[in-house]
Design a protein around this motif. Structure first.
Motif, PDB file in Angstrom:
ATOM      1  N   ILE A   1      15.863   6.515  15.972  1.00  0.00           N
ATOM      2  CA  ILE A   1      15.152   6.017  15.099  1.00  0.00           C
ATOM      3  C   ILE A   1      15.083   4.456  15.023  1.00  0.00           C
ATOM      4  CG2 ILE A   1      16.701   6.041  13.185  1.00  0.00           C
ATOM      5  CD1 ILE A   1      14.269   7.116  11.603  1.00  0.00           C
ATOM      6  N   ILE A   2      13.731   3.886  14.742  1.00  0.00           N
ATOM      7  CA  ILE A   2      13.808   2.466  14.408  1.00  0.00           C
ATOM      8  C   ILE A   2      13.411   2.336  12.984  1.00  0.00           C
ATOM      9  CG2 ILE A   2      12.340   0.455  14.971  1.00  0.00           C
ATOM     10  CD1 ILE A   2      11.739   1.377  17.645  1.00  0.00           C
ATOM     11  N   SER A   3      14.277   1.477  12.411  1.00  0.00           N
ATOM     12  CA  SER A   3      14.010   1.539  10.989  1.00  0.00           C
ATOM     13  C   SER A   3      12.814   1.055  10.686  1.00  0.00           C
ATOM     14  CB  SER A   3      15.086   0.592  10.236  1.00  0.00           C
ATOM     15  OG  SER A   3      14.862  -0.656  10.527  1.00  0.00           O
ATOM     16  N   LYS A   4      12.416   1.235   9.460  1.00  0.00           N
ATOM     17  CA  LYS A   4      11.032   0.618   8.683  1.00  0.00           C
ATOM     18  C   LYS A   4      10.991  -0.856   9.212  1.00  0.00           C
ATOM     19  CE  LYS A   4       8.120   0.800   4.526  1.00  0.00           C
ATOM     20  NZ  LYS A   4       8.358  -0.772   4.221  1.00  0.00           N
ATOM     21  N   ALA A   5      11.996  -1.570   8.543  1.00  0.00           N
ATOM     22  CA  ALA A   5      11.911  -3.076   8.633  1.00  0.00           C
ATOM     23  C   ALA A   5      11.782  -3.657  10.012  1.00  0.00           C
ATOM     24  CB  ALA A   5      13.076  -3.465   7.958  1.00  0.00           C
ATOM     25  N   ILE A   6      12.450  -2.954  10.965  1.00  0.00           N
ATOM     26  CA  ILE A   6      12.386  -3.509  12.214  1.00  0.00           C
ATOM     27  C   ILE A   6      11.241  -3.336  12.967  1.00  0.00           C
ATOM     28  CG2 ILE A   6      13.350  -3.193  14.614  1.00  0.00           C
ATOM     29  CD1 ILE A   6      16.097  -2.935  13.319  1.00  0.00           C
ATOM     30  N   PHE A   7      10.456  -1.971  12.743  1.00  0.00           N
ATOM     31  CA  PHE A   7       9.065  -1.744  13.178  1.00  0.00           C
ATOM     32  C   PHE A   7       8.209  -2.588  12.541  1.00  0.00           C
ATOM     33  CE2 PHE A   7       5.157   0.524  12.761  1.00  0.00           C
ATOM     34  CZ  PHE A   7       4.890   0.871  14.086  1.00  0.00           C
ATOM     35  N   GLU A   8       8.133  -2.693  11.507  1.00  0.00           N
ATOM     36  CA  GLU A   8       7.256  -3.552  10.849  1.00  0.00           C
ATOM     37  C   GLU A   8       7.581  -4.953  11.210  1.00  0.00           C
ATOM     38  OE1 GLU A   8       7.286  -3.134   6.577  1.00  0.00           O
ATOM     39  OE2 GLU A   8       6.346  -1.003   6.735  1.00  0.00           O
ATOM     40  N   LYS A   9       8.502  -5.497  11.560  1.00  0.00           N
ATOM     41  CA  LYS A   9       8.489  -6.911  12.309  1.00  0.00           C
ATOM     42  C   LYS A   9       8.168  -6.981  13.652  1.00  0.00           C
ATOM     43  CE  LYS A   9      12.583 -10.191  13.325  1.00  0.00           C
ATOM     44  NZ  LYS A   9      13.764 -10.632  13.114  1.00  0.00           N
ATOM     45  N   GLU A  10       8.695  -5.894  14.668  1.00  0.00           N
ATOM     46  CA  GLU A  10       8.362  -5.978  16.086  1.00  0.00           C
ATOM     47  C   GLU A  10       6.999  -5.663  16.259  1.00  0.00           C
ATOM     48  OE1 GLU A  10      11.798  -4.154  18.054  1.00  0.00           O
ATOM     49  OE2 GLU A  10      12.870  -5.516  17.408  1.00  0.00           O
ATOM     50  N   ALA A  11       6.407  -4.779  15.402  1.00  0.00           N
ATOM     51  CA  ALA A  11       5.090  -4.176  15.756  1.00  0.00           C
ATOM     52  C   ALA A  11       4.017  -4.432  14.786  1.00  0.00           C
ATOM     53  CB  ALA A  11       5.309  -2.346  15.941  1.00  0.00           C
ATOM     54  N   ALA A  12       4.238  -5.411  14.208  1.00  0.00           N
ATOM     55  CA  ALA A  12       3.114  -6.119  13.110  1.00  0.00           C
ATOM     56  C   ALA A  12       1.834  -5.841  13.463  1.00  0.00           C
ATOM     57  CB  ALA A  12       3.722  -7.412  12.564  1.00  0.00           C
TER      58      ALA A  12
ATOM     59  N   THR B   1       9.842   6.375  14.611  1.00  0.00           N
ATOM     60  CA  THR B   1       9.917   5.750  13.004  1.00  0.00           C
ATOM     61  C   THR B   1       9.391   6.415  12.018  1.00  0.00           C
ATOM     62  OG1 THR B   1       9.920   3.786  11.898  1.00  0.00           O
ATOM     63  CG2 THR B   1       7.931   4.042  13.238  1.00  0.00           C
ATOM     64  N   VAL B   2       9.646   6.467  10.865  1.00  0.00           N
ATOM     65  CA  VAL B   2       9.136   7.220   9.775  1.00  0.00           C
ATOM     66  C   VAL B   2       8.180   6.185   8.916  1.00  0.00           C
ATOM     67  CG1 VAL B   2       9.555   8.601   7.561  1.00  0.00           C
ATOM     68  CG2 VAL B   2      11.006   8.764   9.664  1.00  0.00           C
ATOM     69  N   ARG B   3       6.942   6.512   8.751  1.00  0.00           N
ATOM     70  CA  ARG B   3       6.027   5.829   7.984  1.00  0.00           C
ATOM     71  C   ARG B   3       5.892   6.367   6.587  1.00  0.00           C
ATOM     72  NH1 ARG B   3       6.571   1.464   8.924  1.00  0.00           N
ATOM     73  NH2 ARG B   3       4.381   1.104   8.465  1.00  0.00           N
ATOM     74  N   PRO B   4       5.625   5.386   5.760  1.00  0.00           N
ATOM     75  CA  PRO B   4       5.195   5.754   4.190  1.00  0.00           C
ATOM     76  C   PRO B   4       3.490   6.049   4.327  1.00  0.00           C
ATOM     77  CG  PRO B   4       5.754   3.406   4.474  1.00  0.00           C
ATOM     78  CD  PRO B   4       6.037   4.163   5.825  1.00  0.00           C
ATOM     79  N   PRO B   5       3.005   6.299   3.378  1.00  0.00           N
ATOM     80  CA  PRO B   5       3.785   7.097   2.139  1.00  0.00           C
ATOM     81  C   PRO B   5       4.259   8.593   2.165  1.00  0.00           C
ATOM     82  CG  PRO B   5       1.448   7.103   1.772  1.00  0.00           C
ATOM     83  CD  PRO B   5       1.562   6.557   3.137  1.00  0.00           C
ATOM     84  N   ASP B   6       3.779   9.206   3.390  1.00  0.00           N
ATOM     85  CA  ASP B   6       3.881  10.579   3.398  1.00  0.00           C
ATOM     86  C   ASP B   6       5.042  11.036   4.542  1.00  0.00           C
ATOM     87  OD1 ASP B   6       2.517   9.893   5.499  1.00  0.00           O
ATOM     88  OD2 ASP B   6       0.614  11.410   5.236  1.00  0.00           O
ATOM     89  N   GLU B   7       5.913   9.936   4.674  1.00  0.00           N
ATOM     90  CA  GLU B   7       6.898  10.379   5.931  1.00  0.00           C
ATOM     91  C   GLU B   7       6.373  10.849   7.317  1.00  0.00           C
ATOM     92  OE1 GLU B   7      11.195  11.580   4.099  1.00  0.00           O
ATOM     93  OE2 GLU B   7       9.737  13.093   3.508  1.00  0.00           O
ATOM     94  N   ALA B   8       5.315  10.043   7.757  1.00  0.00           N
ATOM     95  CA  ALA B   8       4.823  10.675   8.903  1.00  0.00           C
ATOM     96  C   ALA B   8       5.636  10.128  10.000  1.00  0.00           C
ATOM     97  CB  ALA B   8       3.459   9.992   9.073  1.00  0.00           C
ATOM     98  N   LEU B   9       5.908  10.951  10.844  1.00  0.00           N
ATOM     99  CA  LEU B   9       6.855  10.859  12.069  1.00  0.00           C
ATOM    100  C   LEU B   9       5.852  10.080  13.197  1.00  0.00           C
ATOM    101  CD1 LEU B   9       9.879  10.716  13.257  1.00  0.00           C
ATOM    102  CD2 LEU B   9       9.083  13.023  14.211  1.00  0.00           C
ATOM    103  N   TRP B  10       6.239   8.830  13.626  1.00  0.00           N
ATOM    104  CA  TRP B  10       5.430   8.073  14.506  1.00  0.00           C
ATOM    105  C   TRP B  10       6.311   7.969  15.906  1.00  0.00           C
ATOM    106  CZ3 TRP B  10       1.976   3.235  12.520  1.00  0.00           C
ATOM    107  CH2 TRP B  10       1.352   3.845  11.722  1.00  0.00           C
ATOM    108  N   LEU B  11       5.917   8.368  17.157  1.00  0.00           N
ATOM    109  CA  LEU B  11       6.615   8.116  18.323  1.00  0.00           C
ATOM    110  C   LEU B  11       6.107   6.620  18.622  1.00  0.00           C
ATOM    111  CD1 LEU B  11       8.165   8.748  20.933  1.00  0.00           C
ATOM    112  CD2 LEU B  11       6.012   9.507  22.193  1.00  0.00           C
TER     113      LEU B  11
END
Length: 207
Positions: free
Chosen positions: A4-15, A48-58
């Protein structure tokens, strides 16, 4: 394997990136001992897991991995970001336990990297069907593992046959991929081999 990639790291690297877009990463910054099986080859599926409904993204699929001081580094990802939430009930992992997470705890339940089965890997890859097309033909009875689209998820990075060691390689042209086994002794000439294979492929398909 899946990590898993954390929410914070994903939003930084995949802005600014959303499903359908490709995150051109080539690394996963982790020294987790649970990733040790990658030393013997295989793919690393990053989610990574995306809000607000815990969607699982590859997020990415990394191949050709090696470990350095920064973590695991491989070939640049080509798989588009994909919402694979519908695959959650179908994933089993080698443990056979699947994903068992209470509401609000999906991300936490995936903190430890897990080993995917071949069926799990194929499910995730097929869900992200926007990647390059694998043209490799299916081979029955070959001394080396088949690398066609169906068999590829179960293959490793290395194989041995008739006393020789081989490494899995690939070439791409025009959004099409061809996988092949290259004798390990030719590793230093990998670029020349790749160019020759690509040239032959272009000759058959056209540029």
């Amino acid at each position: 394997m899946l990590a898993i990639i954390s929410k914070a790291i994903f939003e930084k690297e995949a802005a600014g990136l959303s499903p359908g877009k490709v995150l051109p990463t080539d690394r996963y910054r982790s020294q987790s001992k649970h990733l040790a099986p990658l030393e013997n080859g295989g793919r690393l599926f990053l989610v990574t897991v995306r809000p607000p409904d815990e969607a699982l993204w590859l997020v990415a699929v990394l191949e050709g991995l090696s470990l350095d001081d920064d973590g695991w580094v491989g070939r640049k990802n080509r798989v588009p970001i994909t919402d694979v939430s519908t695959a959650i009930p179908k994933l089993r992992f080698e443990s056979g336990k699947g994903i068992q997470a209470a509401k609000g705890a999906l991300g936490m339940s995936l903190q430890t990297p897990r080993t995917l089965t071949a069926e799990d890997a194929e499910l995730l890859l097929s869900s992200a069907g926007g990647g390059p097309l694998n043209l490799t033909a299916h081979q029955e009875g070959s001394a080396l593992p088949c690398l066609c689209k169906r068999c590829l998820p179960a293959s490793q990075e290395h194989a041995e046959a008739q006393g020789m060691r081989f490494v899995r390689a690939q070439v791409e042209t025009g959004g099409k991929l061809l996988y092949y086994w290259m004798p390990e002794e030719l590793t230093k000439q990998a670029r020349a081999v790749s160019n020759a294979v690509r040239g032959a492929l272009v000759g058959r398909l056209g540029p």
